[in-house]
Scaffold this active site. Structure first.
Site, PDB file in Angstrom:
ATOM      1  N   LYS A  51       0.838  -1.207   0.000  1.00  0.00           N
ATOM      2  CA  LYS A  51       0.000   0.000   0.000  1.00  0.00           C
ATOM      3  C   LYS A  51       0.874   1.259   0.000  1.00  0.00           C
ATOM      4  O   LYS A  51       0.638   2.198  -0.769  1.00  0.00           O
ATOM      5  CB  LYS A  51      -0.930  -0.017   1.226  1.00  0.00           C
ATOM      6  CG  LYS A  51      -1.983  -1.108   1.130  1.00  0.00           C
ATOM      7  CD  LYS A  51      -2.802  -1.307   2.400  1.00  0.00           C
ATOM      8  CE  LYS A  51      -3.685  -2.553   2.237  1.00  0.00           C
ATOM      9  NZ  LYS A  51      -4.634  -2.796   3.331  1.00  0.00           N
ATOM     10  N   GLN A  95      -4.477  -1.498   9.708  1.00  0.00           N
ATOM     11  CA  GLN A  95      -4.429  -2.844   9.128  1.00  0.00           C
ATOM     12  C   GLN A  95      -4.963  -3.879  10.118  1.00  0.00           C
ATOM     13  O   GLN A  95      -4.600  -3.870  11.291  1.00  0.00           O
ATOM     14  CB  GLN A  95      -2.972  -3.164   8.728  1.00  0.00           C
ATOM     15  CG  GLN A  95      -2.801  -4.441   7.932  1.00  0.00           C
ATOM     16  CD  GLN A  95      -3.384  -4.362   6.523  1.00  0.00           C
ATOM     17  OE1 GLN A  95      -3.578  -3.294   5.962  1.00  0.00           O
ATOM     18  NE2 GLN A  95      -3.672  -5.516   5.947  1.00  0.00           N
ATOM     19  N   ASP A 104     -11.093   2.642   4.094  1.00  0.00           N
ATOM     20  CA  ASP A 104     -11.337   1.199   4.135  1.00  0.00           C
ATOM     21  C   ASP A 104     -12.837   0.888   4.049  1.00  0.00           C
ATOM     22  O   ASP A 104     -13.231  -0.243   3.772  1.00  0.00           O
ATOM     23  CB  ASP A 104     -10.837   0.646   5.481  1.00  0.00           C
ATOM     24  CG  ASP A 104      -9.613  -0.236   5.330  1.00  0.00           C
ATOM     25  OD1 ASP A 104      -9.414  -0.772   4.226  1.00  0.00           O
ATOM     26  OD2 ASP A 104      -8.889  -0.391   6.320  1.00  0.00           O
TER      27      ASP A 104
HETATM   28  N1  L34 Z   1      -7.819  -2.526   7.440  1.00  0.00           N
HETATM   29  N2  L34 Z   1      -7.107  -4.663   6.910  1.00  0.00           N
HETATM   30  C1  L34 Z   1      -7.617  -3.482   6.522  1.00  0.00           C
HETATM   31  N3  L34 Z   1      -7.931  -3.226   5.224  1.00  0.00           N
HETATM   32  C2  L34 Z   1      -7.739  -4.173   4.271  1.00  0.00           C
HETATM   33  O1  L34 Z   1      -8.123  -3.952   3.013  1.00  0.00           O
HETATM   34  C3  L34 Z   1      -7.176  -5.396   4.634  1.00  0.00           C
HETATM   35  N4  L34 Z   1      -6.858  -6.388   3.713  1.00  0.00           N
HETATM   36  C4  L34 Z   1      -7.054  -7.783   4.085  1.00  0.00           C
HETATM   37  C5  L34 Z   1      -6.341  -7.992   5.437  1.00  0.00           C
HETATM   38  N5  L34 Z   1      -6.475  -6.876   6.357  1.00  0.00           N
HETATM   39  C6  L34 Z   1      -6.897  -5.634   5.985  1.00  0.00           C
HETATM   40  C7  L34 Z   1      -5.855  -6.293   2.813  1.00  0.00           C
HETATM   41  O2  L34 Z   1      -5.275  -5.255   2.568  1.00  0.00           O
HETATM   42  C8  L34 Z   1      -6.403  -8.509   2.931  1.00  0.00           C
HETATM   43  N6  L34 Z   1      -5.617  -7.503   2.241  1.00  0.00           N
HETATM   44  C9  L34 Z   1      -4.721  -7.759   1.184  1.00  0.00           C
HETATM   45  C10 L34 Z   1      -4.009  -6.747   0.548  1.00  0.00           C
HETATM   46  C11 L34 Z   1      -3.125  -7.012  -0.461  1.00  0.00           C
HETATM   47  C12 L34 Z   1      -2.922  -8.304  -0.892  1.00  0.00           C
HETATM   48  C13 L34 Z   1      -3.618  -9.330  -0.298  1.00  0.00           C
HETATM   49  C14 L34 Z   1      -4.509  -9.063   0.744  1.00  0.00           C
HETATM   50  C15 L34 Z   1      -1.921  -8.564  -1.968  1.00  0.00           C
HETATM   51  O3  L34 Z   1      -1.311  -7.667  -2.464  1.00  0.00           O
HETATM   52  N7  L34 Z   1      -1.705  -9.845  -2.342  1.00  0.00           N
HETATM   53  C16 L34 Z   1      -0.752 -10.223  -3.338  1.00  0.00           C
HETATM   54  C17 L34 Z   1       0.322 -11.091  -2.713  1.00  0.00           C
HETATM   55  C18 L34 Z   1       1.070 -10.402  -1.635  1.00  0.00           C
HETATM   56  C19 L34 Z   1       2.036 -11.308  -0.867  1.00  0.00           C
HETATM   57  O4  L34 Z   1       3.009 -11.756  -1.476  1.00  0.00           O
HETATM   58  O5  L34 Z   1       1.811 -11.524   0.336  1.00  0.00           O
HETATM   59  C20 L34 Z   1      -1.488 -10.994  -4.419  1.00  0.00           C
HETATM   60  O6  L34 Z   1      -1.034 -10.980  -5.543  1.00  0.00           O
HETATM   61  O7  L34 Z   1      -2.515 -11.604  -4.104  1.00  0.00           O
END
Ligand code: L34
Length: 302
Positions: A54, A98, A121
């Protein structure tokens, strides 16, 4: 036939190009810089990875952005004070705490303390209510569900009249995406079913789905034979199932698996999102979109 792979990475890149233009214009014409603060409590590796993503994206788009790291044992009172500080900071248009938070902190109290007008959010009860009412009322859609809707629309699937089945009833994904898809209007107007751990026959419901959205957090929960041939499958699960050596960096990286058995499912579905590179990058991008929207509203820019 093999399904079309819906690349969240690609769609996210497109939207980020659009957003960068918007941000540059806001700066030039109005002297307004969107501001985002992300608060991370403790050192959960997945949370660190998401928050880092982010911040990196906010930086690339030219935001004012700040990462506020708090120790795992920070008191609830101190966290509330911190939220209040950013509520009052005019440089900040978006505040994100988060999740998950450590057990000694009441998550609800913290989310309720965020100024609803900076709640990028979309988790504050006011914004949850606005989303349910729908139409112009909705202000900040939660990022993961907003990203899911965008992926479905951009992949060309008809949502109006479609049978949408959502697996999972979390406040972050299941409940809000179900609400988004049942609203009257473009990119929605679907017939929505939510299934969860109390559901009697998961398989029967999934088999009916024209659009299947899986956000259960259980790797491989949805079996290929549950998928309706030709349907659109959105896999929201990002499960860390092990580690491997990265060929690129030579470092250990997590092995990520979705809630759907991807390799088998792609032979049945018409379109499917991969993990990684599906919904995850969209979550981050929609956060940026919400922050730009918030900055515009705060500055009175149309
Ligand atoms: N307050 N908490 C708050 N807001 C959110 O919107 C989230 N979320 C979830 C968990 N807690 C939160 C996220 O940001 C899940 N989440 C999230 C964000 C980004 C990715 C996955 C979940 C992401 O970028 N995933 C990548 C892989 C990243 C890695 O290597 O770990 C993908 O390609 O899926």
């Amino acid at each position: 036939m093999s399904a079309k792979i819906i690349s969240g990475t690609e769609v996210a890149t497109q939207i980020r190009v659009e957003l960068k233009k918007e941000v540059d214009e806001m700066k030039e014409k109005h002297g307004v810089v969107p501001g985002l603060v992300t608060i991370l409590v403790g050192s959960n590796p997945a949370s660190i990875s998401y928050v880092t993503g982010k911040q990196k994206t906010a930086h690339e788009l030219g935001f004012y952005s700040h990462q506020d790291d708090q120790p795992a044992d920070v008191s609830e009172a101190d966290l509330l004070k911190l939220v209040d500080k950013y509520n009052k900071d005019p440089k900040v248009h978006g505040i994100l705490v988060q999740l998950p938070l450590p057990k000694h902190i009441d998550e609800k109290k913290v989310l309720n303390a965020i100024d609803p007008d900076k709640d990028v959010d979309g988790f504050h009860p006011i914004n949850v209510g606005r989303l349910m009412i729908g139409g112009d009322e909705a202000k900040f859609l939660p990022c993961t569900p907003a990203g899911i809707q965008e992926l479905i629309v951009r992949s060309g699937y008809e949502t109006s009249g479609a049978e949408v089945v959502v697996v999972g009833r979390s406040n972050i994904v299941g409940k809000p995406i179900a609400n988004i898809m049942l609203q009257k209007g473009k990119g929605a107007n679907s017939t929505v079913t939510i299934v969860h751990t109390g559901t009697k026959d998961l398989e029967a419901h999934c088999k009916r789905a024209d659009i299947l959205i899986v956000a259960a957090g259980v790797p491989g929960l949805v079996k290929p034979q549950w998928i309706k041939p030709g349907s659109c499958v959105i896999d929201v699960g990002v499960n860390r199932v092990g580690e491997k050596l990265s060929e690129k960096t030579g470092k250990m990286i997590p092995i990520l698996k979705g809630d759907v058995d991807f390799d088998a499912a792609k032979e049945i579905a018409g379109a499917i999102t991969p993990v990684p590179g599906g919904v995850g990058p969209m979550t981050i991008t929609m956060l940026m979109k919400n922050t730009v929207k918030s900055a515009k509203i705060h500055a009175g820019i149309k």
